[in-house]
Scaffold this motif. Structure first.
Motif, PDB file in Angstrom:
ATOM      1  N   VAL A 124       0.945  -1.434  -0.165  1.00  0.00           N
ATOM      2  CA  VAL A 124      -0.361   0.132   0.276  1.00  0.00           C
ATOM      3  C   VAL A 124       0.629   1.499  -0.021  1.00  0.00           C
ATOM      4  O   VAL A 124       0.439   2.440  -0.700  1.00  0.00           O
ATOM      5  CB  VAL A 124      -0.978  -0.510   1.341  1.00  0.00           C
ATOM      6  CG1 VAL A 124      -1.351   1.518   0.934  1.00  0.00           C
ATOM      7  CG2 VAL A 124      -1.749  -1.473   1.181  1.00  0.00           C
ATOM      8  N   PHE A 125       1.998   1.632   0.972  1.00  0.00           N
ATOM      9  CA  PHE A 125       2.963   2.275   1.089  1.00  0.00           C
ATOM     10  C   PHE A 125       3.935   2.801  -0.403  1.00  0.00           C
ATOM     11  O   PHE A 125       4.075   3.645  -0.799  1.00  0.00           O
ATOM     12  CB  PHE A 125       3.210   2.663   2.135  1.00  0.00           C
ATOM     13  CG  PHE A 125       2.847   3.018   3.403  1.00  0.00           C
ATOM     14  CD1 PHE A 125       3.166   4.616   4.139  1.00  0.00           C
ATOM     15  CD2 PHE A 125       1.992   2.124   3.843  1.00  0.00           C
ATOM     16  CE1 PHE A 125       2.557   4.697   4.926  1.00  0.00           C
ATOM     17  CE2 PHE A 125       1.147   2.373   5.215  1.00  0.00           C
ATOM     18  CZ  PHE A 125       1.859   4.234   5.455  1.00  0.00           C
ATOM     19  N   THR A 126       4.141   2.004  -0.699  1.00  0.00           N
ATOM     20  CA  THR A 126       5.202   1.736  -2.110  1.00  0.00           C
ATOM     21  C   THR A 126       4.134   1.818  -3.425  1.00  0.00           C
ATOM     22  O   THR A 126       4.871   1.489  -4.161  1.00  0.00           O
ATOM     23  CB  THR A 126       5.850   0.460  -2.212  1.00  0.00           C
ATOM     24  OG1 THR A 126       4.914  -1.341  -1.584  1.00  0.00           O
ATOM     25  CG2 THR A 126       6.241   0.395  -0.546  1.00  0.00           C
ATOM     26  N   GLY A 127       2.531   1.955  -3.018  1.00  0.00           N
ATOM     27  CA  GLY A 127       2.254   1.553  -4.450  1.00  0.00           C
ATOM     28  C   GLY A 127       2.064   0.864  -5.521  1.00  0.00           C
ATOM     29  O   GLY A 127       1.711   0.659  -6.636  1.00  0.00           O
ATOM     30  N   ASN A 128       2.224  -0.618  -4.495  1.00  0.00           N
ATOM     31  CA  ASN A 128       2.077  -1.640  -5.349  1.00  0.00           C
ATOM     32  C   ASN A 128       0.881  -2.588  -4.820  1.00  0.00           C
ATOM     33  O   ASN A 128       0.916  -4.160  -4.289  1.00  0.00           O
ATOM     34  CB  ASN A 128       3.684  -2.507  -4.991  1.00  0.00           C
ATOM     35  CG  ASN A 128       4.484  -1.976  -6.009  1.00  0.00           C
ATOM     36  OD1 ASN A 128       4.783  -1.549  -6.782  1.00  0.00           O
ATOM     37  ND2 ASN A 128       5.589  -1.704  -5.016  1.00  0.00           N
ATOM     38  N   THR A 129       0.040  -1.923  -5.034  1.00  0.00           N
ATOM     39  CA  THR A 129      -1.656  -3.211  -3.959  1.00  0.00           C
ATOM     40  C   THR A 129      -1.373  -4.093  -5.581  1.00  0.00           C
ATOM     41  O   THR A 129      -2.547  -4.797  -4.166  1.00  0.00           O
ATOM     42  CB  THR A 129      -2.207  -2.111  -3.982  1.00  0.00           C
ATOM     43  OG1 THR A 129      -2.354  -1.064  -5.195  1.00  0.00           O
ATOM     44  CG2 THR A 129      -2.159  -1.082  -3.131  1.00  0.00           C
ATOM     45  N   GLN A 130      -1.016  -4.113  -6.455  1.00  0.00           N
ATOM     46  CA  GLN A 130      -1.401  -5.030  -7.346  1.00  0.00           C
ATOM     47  C   GLN A 130      -0.694  -6.822  -6.231  1.00  0.00           C
ATOM     48  O   GLN A 130      -1.076  -7.707  -7.164  1.00  0.00           O
ATOM     49  CB  GLN A 130      -1.013  -5.494  -8.332  1.00  0.00           C
ATOM     50  CG  GLN A 130       0.249  -5.223  -8.543  1.00  0.00           C
ATOM     51  CD  GLN A 130       1.112  -3.540  -8.797  1.00  0.00           C
ATOM     52  OE1 GLN A 130       0.634  -3.188  -8.087  1.00  0.00           O
ATOM     53  NE2 GLN A 130       2.445  -3.569  -8.600  1.00  0.00           N
ATOM     54  N   ASP A 131       0.327  -6.230  -5.524  1.00  0.00           N
ATOM     55  CA  ASP A 131       0.845  -7.893  -4.894  1.00  0.00           C
ATOM     56  C   ASP A 131      -0.393  -8.563  -3.547  1.00  0.00           C
ATOM     57  O   ASP A 131       0.344  -9.701  -3.534  1.00  0.00           O
ATOM     58  CB  ASP A 131       2.158  -7.272  -4.435  1.00  0.00           C
ATOM     59  CG  ASP A 131       3.375  -6.977  -5.646  1.00  0.00           C
ATOM     60  OD1 ASP A 131       3.170  -7.448  -6.795  1.00  0.00           O
ATOM     61  OD2 ASP A 131       4.327  -6.085  -5.249  1.00  0.00           O
ATOM     62  N   LEU A 132      -1.219  -7.265  -3.551  1.00  0.00           N
ATOM     63  CA  LEU A 132      -1.973  -8.188  -2.641  1.00  0.00           C
ATOM     64  C   LEU A 132      -2.647  -8.879  -3.371  1.00  0.00           C
ATOM     65  O   LEU A 132      -4.553  -8.625  -2.957  1.00  0.00           O
ATOM     66  CB  LEU A 132      -2.625  -7.079  -1.747  1.00  0.00           C
ATOM     67  CG  LEU A 132      -1.814  -6.147  -0.995  1.00  0.00           C
ATOM     68  CD1 LEU A 132      -2.726  -4.955  -0.219  1.00  0.00           C
ATOM     69  CD2 LEU A 132      -1.213  -6.833   0.266  1.00  0.00           C
ATOM     70  N   THR A 133      -2.731 -10.146  -3.859  1.00  0.00           N
ATOM     71  CA  THR A 133      -3.807 -11.011  -4.684  1.00  0.00           C
ATOM     72  C   THR A 133      -4.459 -12.302  -3.805  1.00  0.00           C
ATOM     73  O   THR A 133      -4.181 -11.754  -1.621  1.00  0.00           O
ATOM     74  CB  THR A 133      -2.883 -12.154  -5.639  1.00  0.00           C
ATOM     75  OG1 THR A 133      -1.990 -12.712  -4.500  1.00  0.00           O
ATOM     76  CG2 THR A 133      -1.894 -11.507  -6.065  1.00  0.00           C
ATOM     77  N   MET A 134      -5.241 -12.675  -3.761  1.00  0.00           N
ATOM     78  CA  MET A 134      -5.904 -13.567  -2.759  1.00  0.00           C
ATOM     79  C   MET A 134      -5.704 -14.643  -2.537  1.00  0.00           C
ATOM     80  O   MET A 134      -5.451 -14.763  -0.685  1.00  0.00           O
ATOM     81  CB  MET A 134      -6.985 -13.982  -3.264  1.00  0.00           C
ATOM     82  CG  MET A 134      -8.283 -14.453  -2.871  1.00  0.00           C
ATOM     83  SD  MET A 134      -8.761 -13.928  -1.145  1.00  0.00           S
ATOM     84  CE  MET A 134      -9.858 -12.755  -2.380  1.00  0.00           C
ATOM     85  N   PRO A 135      -4.215 -15.229  -2.329  1.00  0.00           N
ATOM     86  CA  PRO A 135      -3.574 -16.142  -1.685  1.00  0.00           C
ATOM     87  C   PRO A 135      -2.643 -15.909  -1.459  1.00  0.00           C
ATOM     88  O   PRO A 135      -2.794 -15.900   0.342  1.00  0.00           O
ATOM     89  CB  PRO A 135      -2.506 -16.524  -3.114  1.00  0.00           C
ATOM     90  CG  PRO A 135      -4.219 -16.464  -4.154  1.00  0.00           C
ATOM     91  CD  PRO A 135      -4.124 -15.182  -4.245  1.00  0.00           C
ATOM     92  N   VAL A 136      -1.899 -13.982  -0.874  1.00  0.00           N
ATOM     93  CA  VAL A 136      -1.436 -13.237   0.010  1.00  0.00           C
ATOM     94  C   VAL A 136      -2.611 -13.394   1.015  1.00  0.00           C
ATOM     95  O   VAL A 136      -2.019 -13.092   2.328  1.00  0.00           O
ATOM     96  CB  VAL A 136      -1.356 -12.147  -0.509  1.00  0.00           C
ATOM     97  CG1 VAL A 136       0.013 -11.591   0.418  1.00  0.00           C
ATOM     98  CG2 VAL A 136      -0.025 -12.662  -1.508  1.00  0.00           C
ATOM     99  N   ILE A 137      -3.706 -12.496   0.474  1.00  0.00           N
ATOM    100  CA  ILE A 137      -4.335 -12.019   1.670  1.00  0.00           C
ATOM    101  C   ILE A 137      -4.580 -13.055   2.545  1.00  0.00           C
ATOM    102  O   ILE A 137      -5.132 -13.281   4.012  1.00  0.00           O
ATOM    103  CB  ILE A 137      -5.664 -11.307   0.912  1.00  0.00           C
ATOM    104  CG1 ILE A 137      -5.152 -10.382   0.800  1.00  0.00           C
ATOM    105  CG2 ILE A 137      -6.419 -11.655   2.224  1.00  0.00           C
ATOM    106  CD1 ILE A 137      -6.985  -9.567   0.007  1.00  0.00           C
ATOM    107  N   VAL A 138      -5.485 -14.137   1.958  1.00  0.00           N
ATOM    108  CA  VAL A 138      -6.072 -15.568   2.425  1.00  0.00           C
ATOM    109  C   VAL A 138      -4.856 -15.892   3.584  1.00  0.00           C
ATOM    110  O   VAL A 138      -4.636 -16.483   4.830  1.00  0.00           O
ATOM    111  CB  VAL A 138      -6.359 -16.621   1.616  1.00  0.00           C
ATOM    112  CG1 VAL A 138      -6.329 -17.772   2.458  1.00  0.00           C
ATOM    113  CG2 VAL A 138      -7.277 -16.335   1.171  1.00  0.00           C
TER     114      VAL A 138
END
Length: 337
Positions: free
Chosen positions: A120-134
């Protein structure tokens, strides 16, 4: 196979970090602020500098990296200063809750926030995929289960038993301090995110690329901790600790060992990420993996150090269940991708 090797390396680093408080118990007749500062010199300056130098190709210098992007370098160090606050309160969480529960709550908060806030802070929110969040959610569930075990422990033990296991045990104060420690400690991950490109690129082995940024973060944290420790030295009149030359050999050796073990987690994280380059999901989740394994091994140490002695079988069962959930969370995102 590379992924397995990377996870094993991160696990080894986590085990070393979770062991770093064992040498501290061997330090003699120094106040907390004195030995915390001395071990910090090794943990946040000496070993991170040696590690960062591994990322510098022959004929170049570390300053070249930082001067090439001074804005990123300053942001990296700034979040290191904020992380330093977490480092201070992290030590206090151990004091009030013990190694097992203190690290569980603090590192749990740090794991979730560090993994989510860095993109979020570095502007790479695309890295927060569903597997990561889970994976983050499962990690927090595991740490929450361990927190429940800690609460069960607090309710079942007498005041005498609590003090015997952890001298300054205070569940309420410890939880507040541990949550603050976890929130501020997540700034370490954010700092690494800002310093992601502070290296020589293809001229640097992928295993070492994160180490120059790691040095800046720990340098910022050292500044915060040094200011506070010097303040405590003055307030508590403990400057005399540094003049006890007869204790130097013992105390400096164990401070250095504690510092080396602590730094090993981020050295291992950098090396491990070098083997995870083919898995963007695990690269993003690597911070959470490290923190989850730190919690796992810290609770193993808590059992070894008899911090859970006197607890019921039900409490121990809940603790073990939490540890198993954390172990599963470490590789779950890879299975879900």
């Amino acid at each position: 196979m590379d992924i397995i090797i990377g996870l094993i390396i991160i696990a080894v680093g986590a085990f070393c970090q979770s062991s770093c408080y064992v040498p501290i118990n061997k330090i003699k007749r120094w106040s907390w602020e004195s030995y915390w500062l001395v071990q910090g010199i090794f943990a946040w300056l000496v070993f991170p500098l040696l590690g960062a130098l591994l990322a510098v190709p022959s004929g170049h210098s570390l300053m070249e990296v930082y001067m090439a992007d001074p804005t990123a370098a300053l942001w990296t160090m700034f979040f290191g200063v904020l992380w330093g606050i977490g480092g201070l309160t992290f030590g206090l969480s151990m004091r009030y809750l013990g190694v097992a529960l203190g690290q569980s709550i603090a590192l749990g908060t740090c794991a979730g926030l560090g993994t989510i806030l860095t993109p979020v802070f570095t502007g790479n929110t695309q890295d927060l995929t569903m597997p990561v969040i889970v994976g983050v959610v499962v990690t927090l569930i595991g740490i929450g289960v361990i927190g429940v075990a800690g609460n069960m422990k607090a309710q079942s033990l007498s005041e005498e038993e609590k003090t015997k296991a952890v001298k300054d045990f205070n569940f309420t104060k410890g939880i507040i301090v541990a949550l603050l420690a976890g929130f501020m400690s997540a700034c370490f991950s954010i700092g690494l995110g800002f310093g992601e490109h502070l290296n020589f690129g293809d001229a640097t082995d992928p295993m070492f690329r994160a180490l120059p940024a790691t040095l800046l973060v720990t340098l910022g944290g050292f500044v915060t901790n040094a200011v506070y420790c010097f303040y405590q030295n003055g307030k508590n009149h403990t400057w005399g600790d540094y003049s006890q030359t007869s204790l130097y050999l013992n105390n400096i050796v164990f401070c250095a060992l504690a510092g080396l073990l602590w730094y090993s987690q981020f050295f291992g994280l950098s090396l491990g990420k070098g083997f995870l380059t083919d898995s963007p999901v695990l690269l993003t989740f690597s911070w959470c993996i490290l923190m989850a394994l730190n919690v796992t091994f810290s609770n193993v140490w808590g059992i070894i150090l008899k911090e859970w002695n006197g607890c019921s079988r039900k409490t121990i069962t809940v603790l073990v269940a939490g540890i198993l959930i954390l172990v599963v969370s470490s590789f779950l995102p890879q299975l879900l991708k």
